[in-house]
Design a protein around this motif. Structure first.
Motif, PDB file in Angstrom:
ATOM      1  N   VAL A 113       0.834  -1.200   0.000  1.00 57.47           N
ATOM      2  CA  VAL A 113       0.000   0.000   0.000  1.00 57.47           C
ATOM      3  C   VAL A 113       0.873   1.256   0.000  1.00 57.47           C
ATOM      4  N   GLN A 114       2.128   1.125   0.456  1.00 56.30           N
ATOM      5  CA  GLN A 114       3.034   2.263   0.444  1.00 56.30           C
ATOM      6  C   GLN A 114       3.676   2.502  -0.920  1.00 56.30           C
ATOM      7  N   THR A 115       3.271   1.704  -1.930  1.00 61.78           N
ATOM      8  CA  THR A 115       3.753   1.978  -3.284  1.00 61.78           C
ATOM      9  C   THR A 115       3.025   3.160  -3.906  1.00 61.78           C
ATOM     10  N   GLN A 116       2.155   3.818  -3.137  1.00 57.80           N
ATOM     11  CA  GLN A 116       1.369   4.925  -3.688  1.00 57.80           C
ATOM     12  C   GLN A 116       2.207   6.043  -4.329  1.00 57.80           C
ATOM     13  N   PRO A 117       3.439   6.367  -3.840  1.00 56.77           N
ATOM     14  CA  PRO A 117       4.206   7.406  -4.544  1.00 56.77           C
ATOM     15  C   PRO A 117       4.486   7.049  -6.000  1.00 56.77           C
ATOM     16  N   LEU A 118       4.571   5.751  -6.284  1.00 57.52           N
ATOM     17  CA  LEU A 118       4.827   5.326  -7.658  1.00 57.52           C
ATOM     18  C   LEU A 118       3.624   5.653  -8.541  1.00 57.52           C
ATOM     19  N   PHE A 119       2.424   5.403  -8.022  1.00 59.61           N
ATOM     20  CA  PHE A 119       1.212   5.691  -8.794  1.00 59.61           C
ATOM     21  C   PHE A 119       0.960   7.195  -8.869  1.00 59.61           C
ATOM     22  N   VAL A 120       1.391   7.928  -7.841  1.00 60.72           N
ATOM     23  CA  VAL A 120       1.312   9.385  -7.912  1.00 60.72           C
ATOM     24  C   VAL A 120       2.205   9.893  -9.032  1.00 60.72           C
ATOM     25  N   ALA A 121       3.408   9.326  -9.128  1.00 62.77           N
ATOM     26  CA  ALA A 121       4.338   9.728 -10.182  1.00 62.77           C
ATOM     27  C   ALA A 121       3.753   9.441 -11.564  1.00 62.77           C
ATOM     28  N   LEU A 122       3.163   8.265 -11.742  1.00 63.59           N
ATOM     29  CA  LEU A 122       2.544   7.916 -13.016  1.00 63.59           C
ATOM     30  C   LEU A 122       1.345   8.816 -13.312  1.00 63.59           C
ATOM     31  N   GLY A 123       0.506   9.028 -12.291  1.00 61.70           N
ATOM     32  CA  GLY A 123      -0.676   9.860 -12.473  1.00 61.70           C
ATOM     33  C   GLY A 123      -0.325  11.297 -12.786  1.00 61.70           C
ATOM     34  N   ALA A 124       0.727  11.799 -12.139  1.00 63.52           N
ATOM     35  CA  ALA A 124       1.161  13.178 -12.403  1.00 63.52           C
ATOM     36  C   ALA A 124       1.608  13.327 -13.847  1.00 63.52           C
ATOM     37  N   GLY A 125       2.222  12.274 -14.385  1.00 62.12           N
ATOM     38  CA  GLY A 125       2.663  12.320 -15.769  1.00 62.12           C
ATOM     39  C   GLY A 125       1.507  12.217 -16.750  1.00 62.12           C
ATOM     40  N   LEU A 126       0.538  11.331 -16.431  1.00 64.41           N
ATOM     41  CA  LEU A 126      -0.567  11.090 -17.353  1.00 64.41           C
ATOM     42  C   LEU A 126      -1.662  12.147 -17.247  1.00 64.41           C
ATOM     43  N   VAL A 127      -1.976  12.571 -16.010  1.00 66.74           N
ATOM     44  CA  VAL A 127      -3.105  13.475 -15.786  1.00 66.74           C
ATOM     45  C   VAL A 127      -2.670  14.931 -15.732  1.00 66.74           C
ATOM     46  N   LEU A 128      -1.582  15.190 -15.031  1.00 66.28           N
ATOM     47  CA  LEU A 128      -1.150  16.572 -14.836  1.00 66.28           C
ATOM     48  C   LEU A 128      -0.097  17.028 -15.842  1.00 66.28           C
ATOM     49  N   GLY A 129       0.349  16.107 -16.696  1.00 67.95           N
ATOM     50  CA  GLY A 129       1.323  16.484 -17.726  1.00 67.95           C
ATOM     51  C   GLY A 129       2.726  16.712 -17.206  1.00 67.95           C
ATOM     52  N   GLU A 130       3.018  16.253 -15.977  1.00 63.15           N
ATOM     53  CA  GLU A 130       4.372  16.403 -15.451  1.00 63.15           C
ATOM     54  C   GLU A 130       5.307  15.407 -16.131  1.00 63.15           C
ATOM     55  N   ARG A 131       6.526  15.850 -16.362  1.00 60.93           N
ATOM     56  CA  ARG A 131       7.491  14.981 -17.046  1.00 60.93           C
ATOM     57  C   ARG A 131       7.929  13.842 -16.130  1.00 60.93           C
ATOM     58  N   VAL A 132       7.946  12.634 -16.681  1.00 61.24           N
ATOM     59  CA  VAL A 132       8.433  11.469 -15.952  1.00 61.24           C
ATOM     60  C   VAL A 132       9.866  11.210 -16.389  1.00 61.24           C
ATOM     61  N   SER A 133      10.815  11.403 -15.456  1.00 59.91           N
ATOM     62  CA  SER A 133      12.233  11.305 -15.790  1.00 59.91           C
ATOM     63  C   SER A 133      12.684   9.852 -15.890  1.00 59.91           C
ATOM     64  N   ARG A 134      13.887   9.665 -16.416  1.00 57.70           N
ATOM     65  CA  ARG A 134      14.455   8.325 -16.524  1.00 57.70           C
ATOM     66  C   ARG A 134      14.650   7.706 -15.140  1.00 57.70           C
ATOM     67  N   GLU A 135      15.075   8.526 -14.182  1.00 58.88           N
ATOM     68  CA  GLU A 135      15.279   8.029 -12.824  1.00 58.88           C
ATOM     69  C   GLU A 135      13.966   7.553 -12.204  1.00 58.88           C
ATOM     70  N   THR A 136      12.873   8.272 -12.499  1.00 60.84           N
ATOM     71  CA  THR A 136      11.566   7.870 -11.988  1.00 60.84           C
ATOM     72  C   THR A 136      11.152   6.521 -12.572  1.00 60.84           C
TER      73      THR A 136
END
Length: 302
Positions: A103-126
């Motif tokens: 359940v603590q994997t939520q930051p990973l889904f936040v990162a994906l959602g930010a890229g897909l929904v908010l248009g934030e760039r998903v870096s190679r490190e991410t």
């Protein structure tokens, strides 16, 4: 002296908050009530504790809330309700170590959602961090505290924990822009109210009793609200005023560790080697993803 106290006190508060949050899984396991009922009363009691503060200090702000902000707050509340219902139920089917870590994997889904929904760039490190965590999560789904690997119950419980992570990520994304305009207590009051209404409907749909529980159960419900709810999440929100968000984000990785240790001490639940190794890999992936996201969010000096 005052400056020194400000440096020490938030760290002590953060450590206390992480410990308080770590007790949530144990309290849920101790409860014999249906998981949706436990989730409902955790939210109801938490709302009862924060709403008076919101109404006494921010009464005027409620009348100024835009319909759009109220709508997103309600969406966040519904997502939080699904998170609690799924995660609490997962603890009936898989180990505390696996459930809390997944359940603590939520930051990973936040990162994906930010890229897909908010248009934030998903870096190679991410992407690297996501890949590491996915490998760890897959490994954790292979075993469960000495029980038969790949059992249907274990896989179901792990799946519910991941659903809890996805929905709490939705809760975070829905509330990200709102919190820039709305104070903490009015925001959480609206969110928790929507969450409680959703859980109330779920408990009714499942046919569970609303009040026929022992005094022990009511104490556990209250403990879930005071410990993980107020002393956990609310204290963390206070700490964010003094400490960098990257420090707080990484500190949250201590919750699965704390919950696993408490489960070992209080429930005699010994995690197997696959769960331990998979959990460490998941935490490493979350660490890489969190550090990278926070680094990109930091303003450039000068």
């Amino acid at each position: 002296m005052h400056s020194s106290e400000l440096e020490v006190t938030p760290y002590a508060a953060l450590a206390f908050a992480i410990f308080a949050a770590s007790t949530s899984a144990i309290l849920v396991r101790w409860s014999h009530a249906p998981s949706s009922v436990a989730a409902l009363y955790r939210v109801v009691f938490t709302t009862a504790l924060v709403a008076p503060v919101a109404l006494s200090r921010h009464r005027d702000e409620f009348s100024r809330l835009a319909r759009r902000d109220i709508g997103f707050a309600v969406v966040a509340g519904v997502a939080l309700a699904v998170h609690f219902a799924a995660w609490f139920e997962s603890l009936n089917h898989t180990s505390v170590a696996a459930s809390v870590t997944l359940v603590q994997t939520q930051p990973l889904f936040v990162a994906l959602g930010a890229g897909l929904v908010l248009g934030e760039r998903v870096s190679r490190e991410t992407v690297v961090g996501l890949a590491i965590a996915i490998v760890g999560a897959a490994a954790m789904s292979l075993g469960d505290a000495g029980e038969a690997p790949l059992s249907d119950a274990t896989m179901y419980g792990n799946g519910l924990a991941i659903l809890g992570a996805v929905t709490v990520a939705g809760y975070v994304l829905a509330g990200r822009s709102i919190r820039q305009r709305v104070s903490l207590f009015p925001y959480v009051t609206v969110v928790y109210t929507a969450c409680a209404v959703t859980l109330f409907a779920l408990v009714g749909a499942q046919g569970h009793a609303f009040v026929a529980y022992s005094a022990r159960e009511w104490l556990l419900f209250l403990g879930m609200a005071i410990g993980p709810g107020v002393f956990g999440h609310t204290v963390v929100n206070w700490v964010l005023e003094y400490l960098e968000s990257v420090v707080v984000s990484v500190a949250w990785l201590g919750e699965p560790v704390g919950a696993t240790v408490l489960a070992l001490a209080l429930l005699t639940e010994v995690p197997d080697l696959i769960t331990v190794v998979g959990g460490l890999v998941v935490l490493a992936g979350i660490y890489v993803t969190t550090i990278e996201r926070e680094r990109r969010r930091e303003p450039t000096p000068g």
